[in-house]
Design a protein around this motif. Sequence first.
Motif, PDB file in Angstrom:
ATOM      1  N   UNK A   3       0.826  -1.213   0.000  1.00  0.00           N
ATOM      2  CA  UNK A   3       0.000   0.000   0.000  1.00  0.00           C
ATOM      3  C   UNK A   3       0.862   1.266   0.000  1.00  0.00           C
ATOM      4  N   UNK A   4       2.032   1.203   0.648  1.00  0.00           N
ATOM      5  CA  UNK A   4       2.941   2.351   0.613  1.00  0.00           C
ATOM      6  C   UNK A   4       3.402   2.641  -0.816  1.00  0.00           C
ATOM      7  N   UNK A   5       3.819   1.610  -1.515  1.00  0.00           N
ATOM      8  CA  UNK A   5       4.288   1.782  -2.895  1.00  0.00           C
ATOM      9  C   UNK A   5       3.173   2.295  -3.805  1.00  0.00           C
ATOM     10  N   UNK A   6       1.964   1.777  -3.607  1.00  0.00           N
ATOM     11  CA  UNK A   6       0.840   2.228  -4.424  1.00  0.00           C
ATOM     12  C   UNK A   6       0.536   3.705  -4.158  1.00  0.00           C
ATOM     13  N   UNK A   7       0.549   4.082  -2.883  1.00  0.00           N
ATOM     14  CA  UNK A   7       0.280   5.485  -2.536  1.00  0.00           C
ATOM     15  C   UNK A   7       1.359   6.393  -3.098  1.00  0.00           C
ATOM     16  N   UNK A   8       2.630   5.972  -2.971  1.00  0.00           N
ATOM     17  CA  UNK A   8       3.735   6.772  -3.501  1.00  0.00           C
ATOM     18  C   UNK A   8       3.584   6.990  -4.996  1.00  0.00           C
ATOM     19  N   UNK A   9       3.257   5.930  -5.731  1.00  0.00           N
ATOM     20  CA  UNK A   9       3.124   6.045  -7.182  1.00  0.00           C
ATOM     21  C   UNK A   9       2.001   7.009  -7.558  1.00  0.00           C
ATOM     22  N   UNK A  10       0.874   6.921  -6.867  1.00  0.00           N
ATOM     23  CA  UNK A  10      -0.254   7.796  -7.184  1.00  0.00           C
ATOM     24  C   UNK A  10       0.050   9.247  -6.818  1.00  0.00           C
ATOM     25  N   UNK A  11       0.743   9.472  -5.706  1.00  0.00           N
ATOM     26  CA  UNK A  11       1.093  10.834  -5.315  1.00  0.00           C
ATOM     27  C   UNK A  11       2.074  11.462  -6.320  1.00  0.00           C
ATOM     28  N   UNK A  12       3.026  10.644  -6.800  1.00  0.00           N
ATOM     29  CA  UNK A  12       3.966  11.160  -7.795  1.00  0.00           C
ATOM     30  C   UNK A  12       3.245  11.528  -9.094  1.00  0.00           C
ATOM     31  N   UNK A  13       2.288  10.702  -9.498  1.00  0.00           N
ATOM     32  CA  UNK A  13       1.532  11.018 -10.716  1.00  0.00           C
ATOM     33  C   UNK A  13       0.738  12.304 -10.539  1.00  0.00           C
ATOM     34  N   UNK A  14       0.189  12.500  -9.357  1.00  0.00           N
ATOM     35  CA  UNK A  14      -0.565  13.727  -9.103  1.00  0.00           C
ATOM     36  C   UNK A  14       0.343  14.952  -9.178  1.00  0.00           C
ATOM     37  N   UNK A  15       1.519  14.850  -8.577  1.00  0.00           N
ATOM     38  CA  UNK A  15       2.467  15.969  -8.630  1.00  0.00           C
ATOM     39  C   UNK A  15       2.854  16.274 -10.078  1.00  0.00           C
ATOM     40  N   UNK A  16       3.104  15.226 -10.857  1.00  0.00           N
ATOM     41  CA  UNK A  16       3.456  15.431 -12.263  1.00  0.00           C
ATOM     42  C   UNK A  16       2.315  16.097 -13.039  1.00  0.00           C
ATOM     43  N   UNK A  17       1.085  15.697 -12.757  1.00  0.00           N
ATOM     44  CA  UNK A  17      -0.056  16.299 -13.447  1.00  0.00           C
ATOM     45  C   UNK A  17      -0.236  17.764 -13.054  1.00  0.00           C
ATOM     46  N   UNK A  18      -0.027  18.054 -11.764  1.00  0.00           N
ATOM     47  CA  UNK A  18      -0.130  19.450 -11.326  1.00  0.00           C
ATOM     48  C   UNK A  18       0.942  20.312 -11.995  1.00  0.00           C
ATOM     49  N   UNK A  19       2.156  19.771 -12.119  1.00  0.00           N
ATOM     50  CA  UNK A  19       3.222  20.503 -12.811  1.00  0.00           C
ATOM     51  C   UNK A  19       2.908  20.626 -14.293  1.00  0.00           C
ATOM     52  N   UNK A  20       2.292  19.592 -14.866  1.00  0.00           N
ATOM     53  CA  UNK A  20       1.904  19.671 -16.270  1.00  0.00           C
ATOM     54  C   UNK A  20       0.888  20.778 -16.491  1.00  0.00           C
ATOM     55  N   UNK A  21      -0.003  20.964 -15.537  1.00  0.00           N
ATOM     56  CA  UNK A  21      -0.954  22.066 -15.646  1.00  0.00           C
ATOM     57  C   UNK A  21      -0.248  23.409 -15.715  1.00  0.00           C
ATOM     58  N   UNK A  22       0.771  23.595 -14.874  1.00  0.00           N
ATOM     59  CA  UNK A  22       1.561  24.834 -14.928  1.00  0.00           C
ATOM     60  C   UNK A  22       2.283  24.954 -16.261  1.00  0.00           C
ATOM     61  N   UNK A  23       2.841  23.843 -16.730  1.00  0.00           N
ATOM     62  CA  UNK A  23       3.574  23.855 -17.990  1.00  0.00           C
ATOM     63  C   UNK A  23       2.656  24.186 -19.161  1.00  0.00           C
ATOM     64  N   UNK A  24       1.444  23.635 -19.155  1.00  0.00           N
ATOM     65  CA  UNK A  24       0.495  23.923 -20.228  1.00  0.00           C
ATOM     66  C   UNK A  24       0.055  25.379 -20.197  1.00  0.00           C
ATOM     67  N   UNK A  25      -0.088  25.927 -19.016  1.00  0.00           N
ATOM     68  CA  UNK A  25      -0.424  27.347 -18.907  1.00  0.00           C
ATOM     69  C   UNK A  25       0.663  28.203 -19.541  1.00  0.00           C
ATOM     70  N   UNK A  26       1.916  27.855 -19.270  1.00  0.00           N
ATOM     71  CA  UNK A  26       3.032  28.590 -19.864  1.00  0.00           C
ATOM     72  C   UNK A  26       3.100  28.359 -21.372  1.00  0.00           C
ATOM     73  N   UNK A  27       2.894  27.118 -21.791  1.00  0.00           N
ATOM     74  CA  UNK A  27       2.967  26.804 -23.212  1.00  0.00           C
ATOM     75  C   UNK A  27       1.882  27.504 -24.018  1.00  0.00           C
ATOM     76  N   UNK A  28       0.695  27.641 -23.422  1.00  0.00           N
ATOM     77  CA  UNK A  28      -0.378  28.326 -24.134  1.00  0.00           C
ATOM     78  C   UNK A  28      -0.032  29.799 -24.338  1.00  0.00           C
ATOM     79  N   UNK A  29       0.550  30.430 -23.322  1.00  0.00           N
ATOM     80  CA  UNK A  29       0.974  31.832 -23.471  1.00  0.00           C
ATOM     81  C   UNK A  29       2.040  31.961 -24.549  1.00  0.00           C
TER      82      UNK A  29
END
Length: 501
Positions: free
Chosen positions: A451-477
């Motif tokens: 369960x620790x490994x599963x939680x870690x993997x999901x949290x990392x994916x969430x962080x990457x998606x949140x950063x992707x949102x910032x990156x897409x905001x910059x890319x659109x500008x």
Amino acid sequence: MKTFNLKGAPSLPFYCRYRGQLSIALVLTALGGCGFSGLKPQSRLVDPTGVEQTMADSTVPLSPAAWPTTDWWRGFKDAQLDSLVNEALADSPSLRAAAARVHQAGAFEAIEAATLLPTADAKMSTEREHFSANGTTPAPVKGTWQNIDQATFNVGYELDFWGKNRSAVEAAVGRRHALEVDEHAAALMLSASIVQAYIALHNTYQQLDVAQALLNQQQQIEKLTQQRFAAELGTQIDIKQSQASLPASRAAIAALKESIELDQNKLAALLGKGPDRGRSIARPRLQASDTLTLPTHIAAELIGHRPDVVAQRWRVEASGHEIDVAKARFYPNVNLTSFIGMQSLAFDTFNDRSSRIVGFSPAISLPIFEGGRLRGNLDAQDAAYDMAVENYNQTVVDALRDIADQLASLRWLKERLSEQNEAVATAQAASDLVNKRYGAGLATYLQVLATQNATLAEQRRLVDLQSRGLSLQANLSRALGGGYRPEIATPTNVSPTLADK
């Protein structure tokens, strides 16, 4: 009627003296126009279309005033990022190089512009010469050594009947404008690169938080395992398993700290500074925009807001004028030269009135046979125009695709974030439940680890998606031009002289 007396020649009306030459020139001019028949460019400019449906499907609100501002990165509300971008725009070697290219293009433009003006120079010479006794020099000079002293003031002017020089100047102006816009494009790419590198640093710090939280949890589980063993609820195997996960987590944290330093070095290089500058960059505090909007008429206004598109349009304009220059070379060159001065075989008579010399010389030249050089040159300029047009067309297509890519990603990001937040919550709930059961002796350590490994993997994916949102905001500008507004009128049509090309 005005007459000219050239070096003592009898005074005659100008058209009488040059009537034959002028008639021949007119005939040759008509023939010169036939020399480039059949040669013309083949490419045509495309209209930027094909984003209307993409915009409609993006679910992003539309607004006529939604083009990015010149300081679009301030939308992330991070004062350190604002400072870094401003520092880079002020000190970057790449931008100074772009400015130098603009300076050089301005100098070339000045050189071309000089051909539209008369030239004037003064010459003075003294020459010791022995004249042939059997040549055309009359007595008493023939067969003797003489000093020839001469000083003249000379004026020359090329009559630009066919617009060759004017077209060359316009071509130089177009090239300078293209480089000026390239300077804006370089500034946009630099600022976008800094923002993306800063987002990557932000992402690494967040990943470090996740890894550190996991390590803290593993350390708590290891203590709990020790307590279970003391209470005779566990075994040495459980202890070893709980301890085995700690070095791997510490290694992951060390790798993330390495990535932070590498990101800082990258930012320092983008600033044009050494790595020590990167060490002073603190943790980012980026905030995603709550709302994103799109311009209403992207297709119609894109050519004025993307610096790379504008620059290519200016290169098309410059190539069109180069064709005019190549065509004008088929026609006669008409040059006027004159001089006034003094000439004497003896220096003591140099200033006498009788030593005056005056000359006026109109000259007409027309290429008759040059082995196809002029046609080859025009054909090459036509090909250069075609290349400039196709480069422009490809730039427009790439710009539209760039915008469509950002809109497609933004459209799906919201759904992905919603699902990923749910996945993290579910994994965390499962982990908490297993940890409680483990503390009560109702679960094994393998279940805790899973369960620790599963939680870690999901949290990392969430962080990457949140950063992707910032990156897409910059890319659109960036894709929308980064707030570029042309300081000079953008050519919306090809040069009027290109209508017949």
